[in-house]
Scaffold this motif. Structure first.
Motif, PDB file in Angstrom:
ATOM      1  N   VAL A 167     -26.260 -17.841  77.618  1.00  0.00           N
ATOM      2  CA  VAL A 167     -24.971 -18.524  77.584  1.00  0.00           C
ATOM      3  C   VAL A 167     -23.997 -17.730  76.714  1.00  0.00           C
ATOM      4  N   VAL A 168     -22.858 -17.327  77.323  1.00  0.00           N
ATOM      5  CA  VAL A 168     -21.834 -16.572  76.589  1.00  0.00           C
ATOM      6  C   VAL A 168     -20.472 -17.262  76.645  1.00  0.00           C
ATOM      7  N   LEU A 200     -24.145 -21.337  72.592  1.00  0.00           N
ATOM      8  CA  LEU A 200     -23.991 -19.910  72.833  1.00  0.00           C
ATOM      9  C   LEU A 200     -25.291 -19.205  72.456  1.00  0.00           C
ATOM     10  N   GLY A 201     -25.705 -18.261  73.281  1.00  0.00           N
ATOM     11  CA  GLY A 201     -26.923 -17.518  73.031  1.00  0.00           C
ATOM     12  C   GLY A 201     -28.168 -18.134  73.639  1.00  0.00           C
ATOM     13  N   GLY A 237     -20.839 -20.269  81.073  1.00  0.00           N
ATOM     14  CA  GLY A 237     -20.859 -18.932  81.649  1.00  0.00           C
ATOM     15  C   GLY A 237     -22.078 -18.226  81.111  1.00  0.00           C
ATOM     16  N   ILE A 238     -22.842 -17.611  82.005  1.00  0.00           N
ATOM     17  CA  ILE A 238     -24.022 -16.883  81.557  1.00  0.00           C
ATOM     18  C   ILE A 238     -23.855 -15.395  81.792  1.00  0.00           C
ATOM     19  N   GLN A 239     -24.400 -14.631  80.873  1.00  0.00           N
ATOM     20  CA  GLN A 239     -24.487 -13.187  81.039  1.00  0.00           C
ATOM     21  C   GLN A 239     -25.813 -12.928  81.740  1.00  0.00           C
ATOM     22  N   MET A 240     -25.753 -12.272  82.893  1.00  0.00           N
ATOM     23  CA  MET A 240     -26.980 -12.007  83.640  1.00  0.00           C
ATOM     24  C   MET A 240     -27.791 -10.934  82.931  1.00  0.00           C
TER      25      MET A 240
END
Length: 116
Positions: free
Chosen positions: A68-69, A45-46, A85-88
């Motif tokens: 990565v979230v 994560l991160g 899952g990625i945060q854009m």
């Protein structure tokens, strides 16, 4: 002060051929929008990632940077596909608008996705 080494896994690739694929991959509940990328690689994560997105009828691959979230590990319950899952990034707002235009009317359908 300690320095945390940045792990680089190279460039990920995501090929979305249909609106159904896009619906399953898009994460509207993530701030700035998110995408699920199937992978068996291990991410934290991160962690920052770079993705080349092939989005349906777009002529060129779209470069996407994100963080990565979400992590779905191998052998996850319910037969979920492993991946991240990625945060854009905030620079990808035009991509988020394009995705949400493709998914107009389907975002709140309640159908299963790769994440929820």
């Amino acid at each position: 002060m300690s320095v945390v080494p940045r792990i680089s896994h190279g460039i990920l690739s995501l090929n979305i051929e249909t609106k159904e694929d896009l619906y399953k991959a898009y994460m509207p509940f993530v701030e700035n929008g998110g995408l699920f990328i199937p992978t068996t690689r291990t991410y934290q994560l991160g962690e920052e990632v770079f993705v080349l997105l092939n989005l349906m009828d777009e002529p060129d691959k779209i470069p996407v940077t994100g963080k990565v979230v979400w992590v779905t590990p191998k052998a996850a319950q319910g037969g979920k596909k492993p991946g991240i899952g990625i945060q854009m990034s905030t620079e990808d707002t035009s991509l988020v608008q394009k995705i949400e235009t493709h998914l107009a009317g389907a975002l709140n359908s309640g159908r299963r996705t790769h994440t929820l």
